[in-house]
Design a protein around this motif. Structure first.
Motif, short mmCIF file in Angstrom:
data_model
loop_
_atom_site.label_atom_id
_atom_site.label_comp_id
_atom_site.label_asym_id
_atom_site.label_seq_id
_atom_site.Cartn_x
_atom_site.Cartn_y
_atom_site.Cartn_z
N LYS A 1 0.87 14.16 2.27
CA LYS A 1 0.82 12.80 1.71
C LYS A 1 2.24 12.23 1.59
CE LYS A 1 -0.45 10.37 -2.48
NZ LYS A 1 -0.96 10.48 -3.84
N THR B 1 3.81 9.01 3.75
CA THR B 1 4.40 7.88 3.03
C THR B 1 5.83 7.65 3.49
OG1 THR B 1 2.99 8.31 1.12
CG2 THR B 1 4.93 6.95 0.75
N ASN C 1 0.82 -1.22 0.00
CA ASN C 1 0.00 0.00 0.00
C ASN C 1 0.85 1.26 0.00
OD1 ASN C 1 -2.41 -1.39 -0.04
ND2 ASN C 1 -2.68 -1.34 2.17
N SER D 1 2.53 1.68 -3.40
CA SER D 1 1.53 2.14 -4.36
C SER D 1 1.26 3.63 -4.17
CB SER D 1 0.24 1.35 -4.18
OG SER D 1 -0.77 1.87 -4.99
N GLU D 2 1.11 4.04 -2.93
CA GLU D 2 0.86 5.45 -2.62
C GLU D 2 2.05 6.31 -3.05
OE1 GLU D 2 -1.53 8.51 -1.19
OE2 GLU D 2 -2.05 6.39 -1.29
N LEU E 1 4.23 5.72 -5.36
CA LEU E 1 4.45 5.72 -6.82
C LEU E 1 3.30 6.32 -7.61
CD1 LEU E 1 6.06 2.17 -7.11
CD2 LEU E 1 7.22 4.39 -7.15
N SER E 2 2.16 6.53 -6.97
CA SER E 2 1.01 7.06 -7.71
C SER E 2 1.18 8.56 -7.95
CB SER E 2 -0.30 6.80 -6.96
OG SER E 2 -0.33 7.54 -5.76
N ALA E 3 0.74 8.97 -9.12
CA ALA E 3 0.82 10.39 -9.47
C ALA E 3 -0.22 11.16 -8.68
CB ALA E 3 0.58 10.56 -10.97
#
Length: 151
Positions: free
Chosen positions: A93, A97, A72, A75-76, A78-80
């Motif tokens: 954010k 992370t 998770n 993913s967080e 690496l997400s745009a």
């Protein structure tokens, strides 16, 4: 209400253990998992020390939870970000992370390879002595010393 030792252990029976382990596998959070099972952490840690079977299940659940959290967080990370996200929200954010990844890194040694049965945590003097002797033997081996006195 104050619970005696017997009352606390009765409260952490098989049903509560199942809830605890399922929640631990989802979150890797011992305190939250104990709360979900309706107990404090004290009987949970007591059972982990006393029961090799529960300790193995604990480590397997912790490992699963760790993998979920790691996936998770990756993913967080690496997400745009959304195009309309405020700069302050984006920075929060990122900070969450980074903190999460740092916590996972700090606990990686605990979780990696945890599917193996854990060493006994018994306080029996003979078992403690055996564990210490095994640790010292491993240290001597790493240092290249076979334990013999110098001649």
């Amino acid at each position: 209400m104050v619970f005696g030792k017997k009352a606390a252990s009765k409260g952490f029976g098989p049903a509560a253990q199942k809830i605890f382990l399922a929640h631990l596998a989802q979150t890797s959070n011992v305190s939250a998992s104990a709360k979900a099972a309706g107990v404090t952490t004290s009987p949970v840690y007591d059972l982990r020390r006393k029961s090799a079977d529960f300790c193995s299940k604990w480590l397997a659940a912790l490992s699963e939870g760790y993998a979920r959290l790691e996936a998770n967080l990756l993913s967080e990370a690496l997400s745009a970000p959304a195009s309309n996200m405020k700069d302050s929200t984006f920075k929060q954010k990122q900070m969450k992370t980074r903190i999460g990844m740092a916590l996972l890194a700090a606990h990686k040694a605990t979780v990696r390879g945890s599917t193996k049965p854990a060493l006994s945590r018994s306080r029996d003097p003979k078992e403690v002595q055996a564990r210490l002797e095994a640790r010292f033997a491993a240290m001597r081996k790493r240092m290249g010393d076979d334990g013999r006195a110098a001649e």
